[in-house]
Design an enzyme around this catalytic site. Structure first.
Site, mmCIF file in Angstrom:
data_model
loop_
_atom_site.group_PDB
_atom_site.id
_atom_site.type_symbol
_atom_site.label_atom_id
_atom_site.label_comp_id
_atom_site.label_asym_id
_atom_site.label_seq_id
_atom_site.Cartn_x
_atom_site.Cartn_y
_atom_site.Cartn_z
ATOM 1 C CB ALA A 129 18.163 2.726 -19.492
ATOM 2 C CB ALA A 130 16.758 1.842 -25.246
ATOM 3 N N GLY B 185 20.554 -1.663 -27.196
ATOM 4 C CA GLY B 185 19.355 -2.174 -27.854
ATOM 5 C C GLY B 185 19.051 -3.645 -27.688
ATOM 6 C CG ASP C 112 20.953 5.213 -23.715
ATOM 7 O OD1 ASP C 112 20.756 4.089 -23.212
ATOM 8 O OD2 ASP C 112 21.947 5.912 -23.427
ATOM 9 N NE ARG D 66 25.285 2.551 -23.473
ATOM 10 C CZ ARG D 66 25.767 1.429 -22.948
ATOM 11 N NH1 ARG D 66 27.071 1.272 -22.815
ATOM 12 N NH2 ARG D 66 24.969 0.457 -22.567
ATOM 13 C CG ASP E 299 18.438 -3.062 -18.653
ATOM 14 O OD1 ASP E 299 18.585 -3.761 -17.632
ATOM 15 O OD2 ASP E 299 19.243 -3.090 -19.606
ATOM 16 C CB CYS F 186 23.735 -6.234 -15.174
ATOM 17 S SG CYS F 186 24.547 -4.659 -15.420
HETATM 18 N N1 SAM Z 1 18.874 -1.897 -22.034
HETATM 19 C C1 SAM Z 1 20.156 -1.921 -22.707
HETATM 20 C C2 SAM Z 1 20.284 -3.229 -23.456
HETATM 21 O O1 SAM Z 1 19.616 -4.205 -23.119
HETATM 22 O O2 SAM Z 1 21.065 -3.284 -24.424
HETATM 23 C C3 SAM Z 1 21.306 -1.685 -21.741
HETATM 24 C C4 SAM Z 1 21.157 -0.402 -20.965
HETATM 25 S S1 SAM Z 1 22.471 -0.011 -19.871
HETATM 26 C C5 SAM Z 1 22.180 -1.085 -18.545
HETATM 27 C C6 SAM Z 1 21.962 1.513 -19.215
HETATM 28 C C7 SAM Z 1 21.828 2.647 -20.193
HETATM 29 O O3 SAM Z 1 21.338 3.788 -19.503
HETATM 30 C C8 SAM Z 1 23.123 3.103 -20.855
HETATM 31 O O4 SAM Z 1 23.021 2.953 -22.249
HETATM 32 C C9 SAM Z 1 23.225 4.595 -20.506
HETATM 33 O O5 SAM Z 1 23.688 5.394 -21.596
HETATM 34 C C10 SAM Z 1 21.789 4.932 -20.173
HETATM 35 N N2 SAM Z 1 21.592 6.098 -19.285
HETATM 36 C C11 SAM Z 1 22.295 6.435 -18.173
HETATM 37 N N3 SAM Z 1 21.795 7.563 -17.638
HETATM 38 C C12 SAM Z 1 20.746 7.934 -18.421
HETATM 39 C C13 SAM Z 1 19.815 9.013 -18.391
HETATM 40 N N4 SAM Z 1 19.866 9.939 -17.426
HETATM 41 N N5 SAM Z 1 18.869 9.073 -19.349
HETATM 42 C C14 SAM Z 1 18.812 8.133 -20.333
HETATM 43 N N6 SAM Z 1 19.669 7.102 -20.418
HETATM 44 C C15 SAM Z 1 20.615 6.991 -19.472
#
Ligand code: SAM
Length: 389
Positions: A212-213, A216, A236, A241, A280, A330
């Site tokens: 879940a990048a 970034g 992601d 995003r 994450d 978080c």
């Molecule tokens: N790791 C990132 C960083 O440090 O900048 C923040 C990630 S944020 C907590 C969670 C991410 O999960 C979001 O960007 C969201 O788009 C993504 N997300 C949510 N559901 C998802 C899915 N089913 N598959 C892939 N990504 C997903």
């Protein structure tokens, strides 16, 4: 237009969530909620060691007019002290009022200008140059400033600064206009979030997947710790995003990341066996500060914890035997954190100690790391490290 009454920190949380916090945190609940309402006391950035060193960046930042301080915990961490509060919650400046939406109010509250798209209402008769007060939709004073537009224009305009904020409730440094930012010398990242990549202990021989990048933050930190070597696959599902992430990786000079847009719950379909996986996880984000008010309830916590287990199952399948999974959120709930770690342990993963430990121990789990907004003066955050044995 409503009275400038504001509302207390206590009222900023739904009753069910308040009760949940009281059950979970006991007497500490009130302090936690108070802290969540304000921006972090120390605003962190991560030095991009692919391009510079901490001492060089600190010199540059000083020349750019800022007062950077060294993190005692992280050699790539630098922080700035928050200014404020500049006035009390019940202060009534007796000025004409502009009401901003929640998102814009939260930005003004931390020192940003108010842009026209964020304006919901404005008192009749406001003219450019007038001093005005800015309220959130529930009537809390978030800042004072000088109107750059008349009342009507600030409501209908879709761009431009409506009010130049001269006295925000709090002030964090604005960094994105700095040359050092444009040159990619740092990334704004919370302290606990910076701990995550260290806990992963990435090395250049490994295949690492970030499930879940975007945008970034942690991926680019992993790239930095591996000196742009090794192979990182960053996934992601959000196109927007990922676009932002692509720009960020370019700005930072990160070169060893392959971006994939997909639903990470389908990760096993790629047939990969990773040495390390970072999850994450998307979460209820209850630890994010500042929050003028919270709308999530315990129902959201339960649903999100269940959603996260799909990612966990996919991660376990895609990890080689002996591989490491780092799980972070978080948020503050136990369901999304310790309970999900127990679920992983039931599935055969072994909980491990963390090489960098700055937070508190978990609820009933010693090895996991929790950050509390009131105790650590950070975002609320959670980190666990597990091994597939
Ligand atoms: N790791 C990132 C960083 O440090 O900048 C923040 C990630 S944020 C907590 C969670 C991410 O999960 C979001 O960007 C969201 O788009 C993504 N997300 C949510 N559901 C998802 C899915 N089913 N598959 C892939 N990504 C997903």
């Amino acid at each position: 237009m409503e009275r400038n009454g504001g509302y207390s920190s206590f009222e900023a949380f739904p009753a069910e969530l308040r009760e949940y916090y009281q059950r979970l945190f006991g007497r500490e609940a009130r302090d936690i909620m108070e802290s969540l309402r304000t921006p972090v006391e120390k605003y962190y950035i991560r030095v991009n060691t692919l391009k510079t060193s901490r001492s060089k960046l600190m010199n540059i930042l000083r020349k750019e007019g800022l007062r950077p301080k060294r993190s005692p915990h992280l050699k790539e961490g630098v922080y700035f002290e928050r200014q404020g509060p500049n006035f009390h919650d019940d202060y009534e400046p007796g000025l004409k009022r502009v009401v901003a939406n929640k998102f814009a109010s939260e930005s003004v509250y931390q020192g940003a200008n108010l842009y026209a798209p964020g304006v919901l209402r404005a008192d009749k008769g406001i003219k450019p140059g007038d001093e005005v007060q800015i309220l959130d939709p529930k009537g809390l004073l978030v800042g004072i400033g000088r109107a750059r537009m008349g009342a009507k224009e600030m409501i209908v305009s879709t761009r431009g600064v409506a009010v130049e904020v001269t006295l925000p409730k709090f002030k964090l440094p604005s960094l994105s206009e700095l040359d050092s930012f444009k040159e990619g010398l740092f990334y704004a990242q919370s302290m606990p979030s910076m701990v995550v990549a260290h806990v992963l202990e990435p090395s250049e021989e490994e295949l690492i997947i970030d499930m879940a990048a975007a945008p970034g933050g942690k991926t680019s930190h992993i790239a930095q710790l591996t000196q742009n070597r090794g192979e990182i696959i960053a996934i992601d599902k959000s196109m927007n995003r990922l676009k932002k992430m692509e720009e960020e990786l370019k700005r930072l000079g990160v070169k060893n990341v392959k971006l994939i847009r997909m639903d990470s719950r389908k990760l096993p379909e790629l047939g990969l066996k990773a040495d390390k996986i970072l999850l994450d996880a998307p979460c209820t984000a209850l630890g994010i500060r500042p929050k003028l008010w919270e709308s999530r309830t315990p129902k959201d916590i339960i649903a999100t914890a269940r959603y996260q287990r799909h990612f966990i199952n996919a991660a376990i399948k895609s990890l080689r035997r002996g591989g490491v999974l780092v799980y972070s959120t978080c948020t503050l709930s136990v369901e999304e954190n310790e309970a999900n770690v127990r679920y992983m342990m039931k599935k055969g993963l072994k909980l491990e100690e963390q090489s960098l430990f700055v937070g508190s121990h978990g609820m009933g789990l010693y090895e996991v790391q929790r950050f509390y907004p009131n105790r650590h003066l950070t975002q609320g955050f959670f980190i666990a490290r597990l091994r597939k044995v």
